[in-house]
Scaffold this motif. Structure first.
Motif, PDB file in Angstrom:
ATOM      1  N   SER A  80       0.844  -1.192   0.000  1.00 40.37           N
ATOM      2  CA  SER A  80       0.000   0.000   0.000  1.00 40.37           C
ATOM      3  C   SER A  80       0.883   1.246   0.000  1.00 40.37           C
ATOM      4  N   PHE A  81       0.331   2.359  -0.405  1.00 40.45           N
ATOM      5  CA  PHE A  81       1.014   3.628  -0.206  1.00 40.45           C
ATOM      6  C   PHE A  81       1.075   3.855   1.303  1.00 40.45           C
ATOM      7  N   ASP A  82       2.021   4.618   1.778  1.00 40.84           N
ATOM      8  CA  ASP A  82       2.312   4.757   3.203  1.00 40.84           C
ATOM      9  C   ASP A  82       1.353   5.738   3.883  1.00 40.84           C
ATOM     10  N   LEU A  83       0.176   5.243   4.252  1.00 45.98           N
ATOM     11  CA  LEU A  83      -0.824   6.085   4.911  1.00 45.98           C
ATOM     12  C   LEU A  83      -0.425   6.431   6.339  1.00 45.98           C
ATOM     13  N   GLU A  84       0.260   5.534   7.010  1.00 45.73           N
ATOM     14  CA  GLU A  84       0.663   5.801   8.397  1.00 45.73           C
ATOM     15  C   GLU A  84       1.586   7.013   8.466  1.00 45.73           C
ATOM     16  N   ARG A  85       2.591   7.023   7.615  1.00 41.21           N
ATOM     17  CA  ARG A  85       3.506   8.179   7.613  1.00 41.21           C
ATOM     18  C   ARG A  85       2.772   9.420   7.131  1.00 41.21           C
ATOM     19  N   GLU A  86       1.876   9.247   6.193  1.00 38.90           N
ATOM     20  CA  GLU A  86       1.095  10.367   5.673  1.00 38.90           C
ATOM     21  C   GLU A  86       0.256  11.007   6.792  1.00 38.90           C
ATOM     22  N   GLN A  87      -0.302  10.177   7.690  1.00 39.40           N
ATOM     23  CA  GLN A  87      -1.118  10.696   8.784  1.00 39.40           C
ATOM     24  C   GLN A  87      -0.271  11.419   9.824  1.00 39.40           C
ATOM     25  N   THR A  88       0.905  10.892  10.125  1.00 42.36           N
ATOM     26  CA  THR A  88       1.750  11.523  11.141  1.00 42.36           C
ATOM     27  C   THR A  88       2.571  12.688  10.595  1.00 42.36           C
ATOM     28  N   HIS A  89       2.810  12.690   9.283  1.00 38.73           N
ATOM     29  CA  HIS A  89       3.584  13.760   8.641  1.00 38.73           C
ATOM     30  C   HIS A  89       2.860  14.191   7.361  1.00 38.73           C
ATOM     31  N   PRO A  90       1.734  14.913   7.487  1.00 37.79           N
ATOM     32  CA  PRO A  90       0.933  15.242   6.297  1.00 37.79           C
ATOM     33  C   PRO A  90       1.668  16.084   5.255  1.00 37.79           C
ATOM     34  N   GLU A  91       2.763  16.701   5.649  1.00 38.26           N
ATOM     35  CA  GLU A  91       3.537  17.485   4.685  1.00 38.26           C
ATOM     36  C   GLU A  91       4.436  16.603   3.834  1.00 38.26           C
ATOM     37  N   TRP A  92       4.555  15.309   4.187  1.00 37.42           N
ATOM     38  CA  TRP A  92       5.498  14.424   3.512  1.00 37.42           C
ATOM     39  C   TRP A  92       5.027  14.062   2.104  1.00 37.42           C
ATOM     40  N   GLY A  93       3.980  13.323   1.950  1.00 35.73           N
ATOM     41  CA  GLY A  93       3.495  12.913   0.631  1.00 35.73           C
ATOM     42  C   GLY A  93       4.280  11.745   0.071  1.00 35.73           C
ATOM     43  N   ASP A  94       3.688  10.568   0.006  1.00 36.79           N
ATOM     44  CA  ASP A  94       4.354   9.363  -0.493  1.00 36.79           C
ATOM     45  C   ASP A  94       4.700   9.544  -1.967  1.00 36.79           C
ATOM     46  N   PRO A  95       5.987   9.577  -2.311  1.00 32.47           N
ATOM     47  CA  PRO A  95       6.390   9.819  -3.698  1.00 32.47           C
ATOM     48  C   PRO A  95       6.471   8.556  -4.558  1.00 32.47           C
ATOM     49  N   SER A  96       6.122   7.401  -4.007  1.00 30.74           N
ATOM     50  CA  SER A  96       6.256   6.156  -4.772  1.00 30.74           C
ATOM     51  C   SER A  96       5.113   6.011  -5.781  1.00 30.74           C
ATOM     52  N   TRP A  97       5.210   4.998  -6.609  1.00 33.86           N
ATOM     53  CA  TRP A  97       4.186   4.748  -7.624  1.00 33.86           C
ATOM     54  C   TRP A  97       4.012   3.246  -7.789  1.00 33.86           C
TER      55      TRP A  97
END
Length: 153
Positions: free
Chosen positions: A44-61
């Protein structure tokens, strides 16, 4: 052709190129920004990191096979209702519609795989410019895509 300033520092203007082929002779790929992936085969795309660091943004595809079953497609995105996508992935990645256009002769062919990213990136676009975009372009070249349709989520 657009003649204004580009949206990124150091960019004089967006790069525009004429579409050289007739659509009926072109191979088309799809790109979804809904964070789609294949359950059980792709992470999956990294929702956990996205929730704790909303400025991050998963750059994978992820690469989605054109023959994937709708039941195998999942969505990982904090800013869209993935319940709708689970019930009908075509709203985020219209692979069947593209296949119909190919069958009708409106489009020459579709690529064997389509692409998915997680949209709503609230971070510096440097990672996208230096890593994600070049990787997507290389994949599209490998797929021999003549054109790309963005299916925004």
């Amino acid at each position: 052709m657009y003649e204004g300033r580009g949206p990124f520092p150091g960019e004089a203007a967006p790069v525009w190129a004429p579409f050289e082929k007739r659509l009926a002779a072109a191979r088309i790929a799809l790109l979804s920004s809904a964070g789609l992936y294949i359950k059980g085969r792709q992470t999956s795309f990294d929702l956990e990191r996205e929730q704790t660091h909303p400025e991050w943004g998963d750059p994978s595809w992820r690469s989605i096979p054109a023959n994937a079953n709708a039941a195998d497609i999942a969505a990982a995105h904090l800013h869209i209702n993935d319940e709708d996508i689970r019930s009908d992935p075509e709203i985020a990645l219209p692979m069947r519609l593209l296949a119909e256009l190919v069958a009708e002769g409106e489009v020459g062919s579709a690529t064997a795989e389509h692409l998915s990213v997680m949209g709503y990136q609230d971070r510096s676009l440097e990672g996208w410019q230096k890593e994600t975009a070049p990787a997507l372009i290389a994949k599209l070249r490998d797929l021999q895509a003549d054109g790309l349709i963005l299916a925004p989520a």
